[in-house]
Write a protein that holds these residues in place. Structure first.
Motif, PDB file in Angstrom:
ATOM      1  N   ARG A 283      36.982  49.577  55.479  1.00  0.00           N
ATOM      2  CA  ARG A 283      37.283  48.594  54.429  1.00  0.00           C
ATOM      3  C   ARG A 283      38.729  48.703  53.925  1.00  0.00           C
ATOM      4  N   PHE A 284      39.272  49.928  53.903  1.00  0.00           N
ATOM      5  CA  PHE A 284      40.593  50.104  53.269  1.00  0.00           C
ATOM      6  C   PHE A 284      41.780  50.068  54.223  1.00  0.00           C
ATOM      7  N   TRP A 285      41.524  50.152  55.539  1.00  0.00           N
ATOM      8  CA  TRP A 285      42.663  50.232  56.466  1.00  0.00           C
ATOM      9  C   TRP A 285      43.577  49.014  56.381  1.00  0.00           C
ATOM     10  N   TRP A 286      43.012  47.840  56.596  1.00  0.00           N
ATOM     11  CA  TRP A 286      43.863  46.644  56.637  1.00  0.00           C
ATOM     12  C   TRP A 286      44.496  46.351  55.276  1.00  0.00           C
ATOM     13  N   PRO A 287      43.727  46.429  54.170  1.00  0.00           N
ATOM     14  CA  PRO A 287      44.392  46.216  52.866  1.00  0.00           C
ATOM     15  C   PRO A 287      45.513  47.229  52.594  1.00  0.00           C
ATOM     16  N   SER A 288      45.373  48.461  53.136  1.00  0.00           N
ATOM     17  CA  SER A 288      46.453  49.447  52.930  1.00  0.00           C
ATOM     18  C   SER A 288      47.720  49.002  53.667  1.00  0.00           C
ATOM     19  N   LEU A 289      47.552  48.432  54.854  1.00  0.00           N
ATOM     20  CA  LEU A 289      48.737  47.947  55.598  1.00  0.00           C
ATOM     21  C   LEU A 289      49.408  46.788  54.853  1.00  0.00           C
TER      22      LEU A 289
END
Ligand code: FAQ
Length: 322
Positions: free
Chosen positions: A197-203
């Motif tokens: 869940r957090f990978w893409w929003p972190s990018l």
């Protein structure tokens, strides 16, 4: 009366001297002359950064009462408290540019100012606390280590101190993740879900791609930014991929592969539609976050009133004594 032409000539001489100082690597300080546009860009960027630190307390604050042990609770409280300190510190830095904090807070509450997109996602499990420390603080470190060399002195100095604390945040996050990765199958699954869940929003924290970043050229010219959004995003990915492998989990990107020619990890397409929706106020938690800040602001009115009354009383007394 001064002629408009001489004003322009004066102004361009000032700009040339200012840019020469920047080119020489000098630090610009609050009382130094600066172009109005430089000042405004800094107010925009620094105030949004301060707002991010303050709003960023909410997703993690959500888990303080549910931390799985006393030790975890203590470090989470300390981390959230640090974020408050960072916000206040950066608001002070922004005030050196001649703006009032109350005005900045108003801009946040009425939606004129942005804050980092990442804090508009919900925190659904304890693993999210680990992943936020690891990815979100990790991304913040990559961005802010470079900002510690920004041309505006108060901002650069704030970043030096803040990065030290972010390093502790990142380590506590990664330690939570490593513990869950070595835990039961349910704990591993919870961790993998949080990573997914957090990978893409972190990018997305690094901002739009360089071809779509209206502020970058000016900020790079004036050495507020020293690297582009895409350069920093790539650096974060290169640093994080081996850390992911070290604890035996995976990233939700089938296109991720090492490119021996560039020495970078190539990655898949970021969903920019989602990014622009989130920064436009339509992410999963935007309304909830602003409502929480509005409530805190309203409940803090009496504190601000009391502090103002106290300051006025002190001033009255010292002028009477004088
Ligand atoms: N979210 O032209 P660019 C943290 C906006 S701290 C929301 O590329 P720029 C610690 C941008 O403002 C995280 N909006 O803009 C922590 C602009 O809108 P505007 C915060 C975004 O300034 C951890 C428009 O898009 N860090 O996490 C985002 O050159 C854990 C066009 O973009 C900072 O603020 C985004 N992700 O580059 C706390 C660092 N990206 O203003 C608690 C300082 C872009 O024209 C828990 N800031 N936008 O209406 C920066 O480095 C830069 O401002 C960027 C954006 C890289 C964020």
């Amino acid at each position: 009366m001064e002629q408009p032409t001489s004003v322009t000539a004066d102004e361009s001489a000032l700009v040339a001297a200012f840019e020469a100082r920047i080119a020489a690597g000098e630090s610009i300080e609050p009382k130094d002359w600066m172009p109005e546009r430089y000042r405004r860009q800094l107010v925009r960027m620094m105030s949004q950064h301060a707002h991010s630190e303050i709003v960023g307390m909410l997703p993690e604050g959500n888990w303080i009462t549910r931390a799985p042990s006393l030790r975890r609770k203590m470090s989470l409280i300390a981390k959230v408290q640090d974020e408050a300190g960072h916000g206040l510190y950066i608001y002070c830095g922004t005030e050196t540019l001649g703006v009032d904090r109350h005005e900045l807070v108003e801009q946040l509450l009425d939606g004129r100012a942005k804050y980092s997109s990442i804090f508009n996602y919900p925190t659904l499990s304890w693993a999210d606390m680990g992943v936020i420390g690891w990815f979100v603080d990790g991304a913040a470190i990559v961005n802010q280590t470079i900002l510690a060399k920004a041309s505006y002195g108060p901002y650069a100095r704030a970043m030096v101190r803040i990065c030290k604390e972010e390093n502790f945040h990142k380590r506590q996050g990664y330690e939570i993740c490593a513990t869950l990765a070595n835990g039961t199958p349910a704990q591993r699954e919870m961790l993998q879900d949080a990573v997914n869940r957090f990978w893409w929003p972190s990018l997305m924290m690094f901002g739009p791609s360089d071809t779509d970043s209206p502020n970058s050229a000016e900020l790079l010219k004036w050495r507020v930014k020293r690297k582009t959004n895409d350069e920093l995003r790539q650096r974060f990915i290169n640093l994080t991929v081996p850390q992911v492998a070290a604890i035996g989990i995976t990233l939700p990107d089938p296109d991720l592969r090492f490119n021996a020619e560039t020495n970078n990890w190539d990655f898949g397409e970021i969903d920019w539609t989602e990014f622009f929706q989130v920064i436009g106020g339509n992410g999963p938690c935007n309304r909830e976050r602003i409502a929480a800040r509005q409530q805190a602001h309203d409940e803090g009115t009496w504190v601000r009133d009391a502090a103002t009354a106290h300051a006025a009383k002190q001033q009255r007394r010292s002028s009477q004594a004088a």
